[in-house]
Every structure is written in C-alpha cells, then in structure tokens.
Design a protein around this motif. Structure first.
Motif, mmCIF file in Angstrom:
data_model
loop_
_atom_site.group_PDB
_atom_site.id
_atom_site.type_symbol
_atom_site.label_atom_id
_atom_site.label_comp_id
_atom_site.label_asym_id
_atom_site.label_seq_id
_atom_site.Cartn_x
_atom_site.Cartn_y
_atom_site.Cartn_z
ATOM 1 N N ASP A 7 0.711 -1.184 0.142
ATOM 2 C CA ASP A 7 -0.038 0.057 -0.057
ATOM 3 C C ASP A 7 0.899 1.210 -0.250
ATOM 4 O O ASP A 7 0.542 2.141 -0.890
ATOM 5 C CB ASP A 7 -0.956 0.010 1.132
ATOM 6 C CG ASP A 7 -1.957 -1.070 1.216
ATOM 7 O OD1 ASP A 7 -2.425 -1.611 -0.106
ATOM 8 O OD2 ASP A 7 -2.740 -1.234 2.254
ATOM 9 N N ASP A 8 1.991 1.311 0.856
ATOM 10 C CA ASP A 8 2.946 2.522 0.916
ATOM 11 C C ASP A 8 3.480 2.810 -0.481
ATOM 12 O O ASP A 8 3.605 4.025 -0.885
ATOM 13 C CB ASP A 8 3.938 2.182 2.119
ATOM 14 C CG ASP A 8 3.244 2.161 3.490
ATOM 15 O OD1 ASP A 8 2.064 2.416 3.456
ATOM 16 O OD2 ASP A 8 4.138 1.977 4.530
ATOM 17 N N ASN A 10 2.581 1.635 -3.425
ATOM 18 C CA ASN A 10 1.529 1.254 -4.622
ATOM 19 C C ASN A 10 2.031 0.286 -5.593
ATOM 20 O O ASN A 10 2.315 0.478 -6.660
ATOM 21 C CB ASN A 10 1.392 2.676 -5.394
ATOM 22 C CG ASN A 10 -0.001 2.548 -5.964
ATOM 23 O OD1 ASN A 10 -0.924 1.932 -6.035
ATOM 24 N ND2 ASN A 10 0.057 3.416 -7.089
ATOM 25 N N ASP A 12 1.789 -3.516 -7.478
ATOM 26 C CA ASP A 12 0.740 -4.175 -8.178
ATOM 27 C C ASP A 12 0.173 -5.388 -7.364
ATOM 28 O O ASP A 12 1.277 -5.957 -6.445
ATOM 29 C CB ASP A 12 1.346 -4.662 -9.343
ATOM 30 C CG ASP A 12 0.345 -5.401 -10.308
ATOM 31 O OD1 ASP A 12 0.547 -6.580 -10.524
ATOM 32 O OD2 ASP A 12 -0.912 -4.800 -10.400
ATOM 33 N N SER A 13 -0.906 -5.654 -7.351
ATOM 34 C CA SER A 13 -1.525 -6.786 -6.411
ATOM 35 C C SER A 13 -0.833 -8.204 -6.812
ATOM 36 O O SER A 13 -0.632 -8.929 -5.859
ATOM 37 C CB SER A 13 -3.139 -6.820 -6.369
ATOM 38 O OG SER A 13 -3.276 -7.134 -7.652
#
Length: 178
Positions: A7-8, A10, A12-13
């Motif tokens: 998250d910090d 950004n 990719d999942s």
C-alpha cells in the motif's frame, strides 16, 4: 507487513501476491514439508522422503500464480496432483486474508507465556539427569570406561580414571540412599 509495504509503495497486487507466496510457501513451509526433521524430533524413513518431496512440490506449485503445462513426458510427481493444483490455488487468496497482523508487544507476550509454560512443564532436575545417565550408561560399562582411561597416556598422567571412579562411587552411594 507485506500488505502495508504494498500500500505504501503502490505495488501491483500480483507482485504483492508473489512476494507473499515466495516468502511464506517457498522459503518457510516447503522446506519443513520436505524435511520435517529440520524442526521436529522425528526420524523420516528413507522410503517416506520421496513422498514428502512430492507433497512439498505440490505445495509450492499451489502457491505459484502461473500454471505449469504437463504432458506425457512430465515427471510423475507433476502428473500425480496436476488436477488438484488449481483447486489448491483458489484456497491461497483467502488463506492470506485470514492471517491477522500481530504487534510486537502481543508477539513477545505470547513467546514469554509459552516459555514460562514450558519451564513449568519441564522441571529440569540436574541430579535426576545425572542419575539417569549413570543408570543407563556408566553403571553398565564402568569397567570398560575406567580401563579406557587407564590405557590413554594423557588421562593416566592426570589420574583421570581415579577421579571418574570416585564420581561413579558417589553416584552409586546416592542411588543406594534414594
């Protein structure tokens, strides 16, 4: 931790999922599946080792995101569980979602509690341990042990056999009094 970093920055999942898979499955659990004697006090018979290795490979494949193609020339272990791997892959996502983060204080508190519980259960007794060593080994092989010390020049110079014999006599006396 990895979710927070993702998250910090950004991330990719898919990359984040690969990180989790690599860290958790390949680096931590897979070696334990293939060789449980690394962590546990177990004796793995020779004929069980290859079976555990197959399970380890299936486990690692379940955590990979890309499907491996198999054909008639593929190794047997790949063919054995090939049809089951897609079903296992579907279980991985919910698995990671079910893991709850633990803060340092809760972690160390749990470790401290486990340590205290284990200390209470073990109740190590030095005298009892020495007595068990004596009963299982020294008492049976007393003369052989003393003869070996007499035969070695270094221990003979230090009168080691005499000192060991005094200790053995003390152990025998203690065992008679108990």
């Amino acid at each position: 931790m990895l979710d927070k970093i993702g998250d910090d920055f950004n991330i990719d999942s898919d990359v984040l999922q690969s990180w989790k898979n690599e860290m958790y499955a390949t680096r931590i659990l897979a070696p334990l599946i293939g060789k449980p004697d690394i962590l546990f006090d177990v004796n793995v018979p020779g004929h069980v080792g290859p079976c555990l290795d197959i399970l380890r490979q299936v486990f690692v494949e379940s955590f990979t995101q890309t499907a491996h193609k198999v054909n008639k020339d593929s190794p047997t272990q790949k063919l054995l569980f090939h049809k089951d791997v897609p079903r296992y892959r579907k279980l991985i996502g919910p698995f990671f979602k079910g893991i709850e983060p633990v803060n340092d204080q809760a972690f160390w508190s749990e470790i401290y509690e486990l340590s205290n519980k284990q200390k209470a259960e073990l109740k190590f007794n030095r005298q009892l341990t020495f007595q068990q060593l004596y009963d299982l080994f020294i008492g049976k092989y007393r003369s052989e042990i003393l003869d070996d010390f007499e035969d070695m020049e270094e221990s003979r110079d230090l009168q080691f056999a005499k000192k060991v014999e005094e200790i053995i006599d003390l152990m025998e006396e203690c065992s008679k009094n108990s």
